[in-house]
Design a protein around this motif. Structure first.
Motif, PDB file in Angstrom:
ATOM      1  N   VAL A  22     -13.673  21.326  26.508  1.00  0.00           N
ATOM      2  CA  VAL A  22     -13.778  19.979  27.087  1.00  0.00           C
ATOM      3  C   VAL A  22     -12.875  19.844  28.305  1.00  0.00           C
ATOM      4  CG1 VAL A  22     -13.488  17.510  26.659  1.00  0.00           C
ATOM      5  CG2 VAL A  22     -14.381  18.974  24.846  1.00  0.00           C
TER       6      VAL A  22
ATOM      7  N   THR B  63     -15.600  19.794  31.178  1.00  0.00           N
ATOM      8  CA  THR B  63     -15.866  18.374  31.466  1.00  0.00           C
ATOM      9  C   THR B  63     -14.545  17.613  31.585  1.00  0.00           C
ATOM     10  OG1 THR B  63     -16.070  17.898  29.091  1.00  0.00           O
ATOM     11  CG2 THR B  63     -18.097  18.403  30.285  1.00  0.00           C
TER      12      THR B  63
ATOM     13  N   HIS C 253     -14.374  13.692  31.518  1.00  0.00           N
ATOM     14  CA  HIS C 253     -14.676  13.034  30.240  1.00  0.00           C
ATOM     15  C   HIS C 253     -13.645  13.368  29.158  1.00  0.00           C
ATOM     16  CE1 HIS C 253     -18.605  11.740  31.712  1.00  0.00           C
ATOM     17  NE2 HIS C 253     -18.797  12.971  32.166  1.00  0.00           N
ATOM     18  N   TYR C 254     -12.652  14.193  29.509  1.00  0.00           N
ATOM     19  CA  TYR C 254     -11.694  14.682  28.510  1.00  0.00           C
ATOM     20  C   TYR C 254     -10.983  13.561  27.741  1.00  0.00           C
ATOM     21  CZ  TYR C 254      -7.877  17.365  26.426  1.00  0.00           C
ATOM     22  OH  TYR C 254      -6.999  17.917  25.532  1.00  0.00           O
TER      23      TYR C 254
ATOM     24  N   VAL D  17     -11.898  10.610  27.026  1.00  0.00           N
ATOM     25  CA  VAL D  17     -12.815   9.887  26.142  1.00  0.00           C
ATOM     26  C   VAL D  17     -13.255  10.776  24.976  1.00  0.00           C
ATOM     27  CG1 VAL D  17     -15.048   8.714  25.982  1.00  0.00           C
ATOM     28  CG2 VAL D  17     -13.638   8.456  28.041  1.00  0.00           C
ATOM     29  N   VAL D  18     -13.640  12.026  25.294  1.00  0.00           N
ATOM     30  CA  VAL D  18     -14.138  12.943  24.253  1.00  0.00           C
ATOM     31  C   VAL D  18     -13.026  13.309  23.281  1.00  0.00           C
ATOM     32  CG1 VAL D  18     -15.158  15.212  23.804  1.00  0.00           C
ATOM     33  CG2 VAL D  18     -15.912  13.865  25.775  1.00  0.00           C
TER      34      VAL D  18
END
Length: 315
Positions: A124, A128, A131-132, A134-135
């Motif tokens: 992640v 990405t 978006h880290y 959030v994920v």
């Protein structure tokens, strides 16, 4: 098979690693040193991560649990091994033997899935990054850690339930330095075919599932790294992944060699060497592989020491 020759043993005898008094002394000093380094390294990592706010990130959250597992794993095995080296007769009670086996199966399985969580975190972060946050939320991180412990508990429960149904008729001598699955299966006079299948299925499922997660994560990571134009970012990403992959290779390699094979192919010398690696040596190496080589951890250690000195001055 008739039940008349069945013996319900109250204890086992561990043969240990060697009968040579000279080698026993060397092993005693070596294992004691390794255990002290393991305790200091893993306990130190947990303390630094807890005290330094800049390390309160998902990756170090996973690493703190990895340090806890390694410390617990080593404590379950190494002190008893050191004690037995000094003893002429290496007894371990039936209950303590199965408790030891239950604990290291639980901790080992949990570590497999925690390593998968670390790989997913790297995936992640590299693939990405936007978006880290959030994920990899606090809830997601806690769920991954809780799930790892839950799977570890379930696997150890199944293994120990199966092993507790074994009978021992001819001998209570375990040709090993710890209560491990293969030598106990080899010692039993029961028909172990069904039990071996169950253990193989559960061990294989856990290893394959966690390895697939790691493999898929790193295939994606490698593909992303090769597209990075910045040399410094590329080197940093490679360095992070290389450390994790080294730990994964050593840990999984010894586990697969030991467990994913029939008990009839159990080899005293080779399996003992593999067991020394994943029960005693790897818990010492993990802080070095994952954390102590990391500049962020070194900087955090400096900050913690500076805060400690500053607080003493104000007292």
């Amino acid at each position: 098979m008739g039940r008349t020759n069945i013996t319900h043993v109250s204890d086992f005898i561990l043969t240990g690693l060697t009968d040579s008094e000279e080698l026993q002394l060397v092993l005693f000093m070596l294992f004691l040193l390794i255990y002290l380094i393991t305790v200091l390294g893993n306990a130190g990592m947990m303390l630094i991560i807890h005290l330094d706010l800049q390390l309160h990130t998902p990756m170090y959250f996973f690493l703190s649990h990895l340090s806890f597992l390694d410390l617990s794993y080593s404590t379950v095995i190494t002190p008893k091994t050191i004690e037995n080296i000094l003893m002429s007769t290496k007894y371990i009670s039936y209950l303590n033997c199965f408790a030891q086996m239950n604990c290291f199966v639980f901790l080992g399985t949990t570590e497999c899935f925690l390593l998968s969580s670390v790989a997913y975190d790297h995936f992640v972060a590299i693939c990405t990054p936007l978006h880290y946050p959030v994920v990899m939320s606090t809830r997601r991180c806690c769920s991954l850690v809780f799930g790892s412990y839950l799977i570890g508990f379930m696997n150890s429960f199944v293994n120990v339930f199966c092993m507790s149904r074994l009978d021992f008729c001819n001998s209570n001598v375990i040709h090993h330095f710890l209560c491990d699955l293969p030598p106990i299966l080899a010692l039993s006079c029961s028909d172990t075919h069904d039990i071996e299948i169950v253990i193989f299925i559960f061990a294989g499922f856990n290893l394959v599932l966690s390895l697939i997660t790691i493999s898929v994560s790193y295939v994606s990571i490698l593909s992303t790294i090769l597209k990075i134009t910045s040399t410094s970012r590329k080197q940093k990403s490679f360095s992070t992944c290389a450390s994790h992959l080294l730990g994964v290779t050593i840990f999984y390699g010894t586990l697969i060699f030991t467990y994913l094979k029939p008990s009839k192919s159990y080899s005293l010398g080779k399996d003992q060497i593999a067991s020394v690696f994943y029960t005693i040596v790897i818990p010492m190496l993990n802080p070095l592989i994952y954390s102590l080589r990391n500049k962020e951890v070194k900087n955090a250690l400096i900050r913690v020491m500076q805060k400690s000195k500053a607080s003493k001055k104000f007292k």
